[in-house]
Design a protein around this motif. Structure first.
Motif, PDB file in Angstrom:
ATOM      1  N   MET A  88       0.843  -1.195   0.000  1.00  0.00           N
ATOM      2  CA  MET A  88       0.000   0.000   0.000  1.00  0.00           C
ATOM      3  C   MET A  88       0.873   1.237   0.000  1.00  0.00           C
ATOM      4  N   LYS A  89       0.278   2.382  -0.109  1.00  0.00           N
ATOM      5  CA  LYS A  89       1.018   3.629  -0.199  1.00  0.00           C
ATOM      6  C   LYS A  89       1.210   4.288   1.153  1.00  0.00           C
ATOM      7  N   LYS A  90       1.106   3.518   2.229  1.00  0.00           N
ATOM      8  CA  LYS A  90       1.312   4.042   3.571  1.00  0.00           C
ATOM      9  C   LYS A  90       2.296   3.172   4.315  1.00  0.00           C
ATOM     10  N   LEU A  91       3.007   3.810   5.212  1.00  0.00           N
ATOM     11  CA  LEU A  91       3.820   3.124   6.203  1.00  0.00           C
ATOM     12  C   LEU A  91       3.122   3.386   7.524  1.00  0.00           C
TER      13      LEU A  91
ATOM     14  N   LEU B  47      11.714   4.285  -0.811  1.00  0.00           N
ATOM     15  CA  LEU B  47      10.304   3.917  -0.706  1.00  0.00           C
ATOM     16  C   LEU B  47       9.445   4.959  -1.413  1.00  0.00           C
ATOM     17  N   GLU B  48       9.779   5.218  -2.654  1.00  0.00           N
ATOM     18  CA  GLU B  48       9.115   6.286  -3.407  1.00  0.00           C
ATOM     19  C   GLU B  48       7.618   6.061  -3.586  1.00  0.00           C
ATOM     20  N   ASP B  49       7.157   4.825  -3.465  1.00  0.00           N
ATOM     21  CA  ASP B  49       5.732   4.546  -3.621  1.00  0.00           C
ATOM     22  C   ASP B  49       4.930   4.835  -2.358  1.00  0.00           C
ATOM     23  N   ILE B  50       5.611   5.002  -1.227  1.00  0.00           N
ATOM     24  CA  ILE B  50       4.906   5.304   0.021  1.00  0.00           C
ATOM     25  C   ILE B  50       4.723   6.809   0.108  1.00  0.00           C
ATOM     26  N   GLU B  51       3.470   7.216   0.274  1.00  0.00           N
ATOM     27  CA  GLU B  51       3.147   8.627   0.258  1.00  0.00           C
ATOM     28  C   GLU B  51       2.992   9.235   1.641  1.00  0.00           C
ATOM     29  N   THR B  52       2.703   8.409   2.649  1.00  0.00           N
ATOM     30  CA  THR B  52       2.419   8.966   3.962  1.00  0.00           C
ATOM     31  C   THR B  52       2.689   7.944   5.061  1.00  0.00           C
TER      32      THR B  52
END
Length: 182
Positions: free
Chosen positions: A15-18, A173-178
């Motif tokens: 997913m786009k979150k950590l 982790l360029e795909d993680i946005e937030t």
């Protein structure tokens, strides 16, 4: 780089979150696990120096075994936790701001960040970022604190978010946005 054997299909739920989470305040292991499952988390990264708790459920082996049974992979990485000396220093600061350090002035937090963020930590975080990218699954940093505010996991999460690949200069982790604290 960290090397671990992962028993589930790699890359099937990224997913786009950590996420970050404190194990206290979630209604025990059942509540903690429900929160992880609800957010499709497949990897828990324990960022405590010692994966120990007064509550036996949150001790390393017990927690790992529980999470394994629910299909969530667990790894303990104490290298991204503050040293014991730093924890003592920080706890002394927190005592000045009762209750439980909830209203710590930003200047004190800045001192913590400055002391915590060493070149060694940056290398460990970079390795962890590369590992998370390699296995391509939703990850969550785990510590004991209820809130990520005034907890090192928030710093580690931010460092992960902006960790650069030394070869390309791009965010690993360029795909993680937030980052979201649970």
């Amino acid at each position: 780089m960290y090397k671990f054997i992962v028993d589930f299909s790699i890359g099937d739920n990224f997913m786009k979150k950590l996420y970050t989470i404190g194990h206290n305040g979630h209604g025990g292991l059942t509540g903690l696990t429900r929160t992880l499952i609800d957010h499709n988390i497949k990897l828990v990264v324990d960022v405590r120096r010692r994966a120990w708790s007064a509550h036996p459920d949150y001790r390393k082996n017990n927690l790992k075994n529980w999470l394994d049974e629910t299909g969530i992979y667990y790894v303990h990485i104490p290298e991204v936790a503050p040293s014991n000396e730093m924890r003592v220093w920080w706890n002394d600061i927190l005592k000045k701001y009762p209750p439980a350090g909830e209203k710590v002035p930003f200047k004190e937090w800045e001192k913590y960040i400055e002391k915590f963020c060493t070149p060694e930590l940056e290398l460990q975080v970079q390795s962890l970022a590369e590992y998370i990218k390699e296995i391509n699954i939703t990850a969550c940093l785990l510590c004991a604190e209820n809130s990520a505010e005034n907890c090192h996991r928030s710093i580690v999460a931010d460092m992960l978010l902006y960790s650069k690949d030394p070869r390309t200069g791009k965010d690993i982790l360029e795909d993680i946005e937030t980052v979201e604290d649970l």
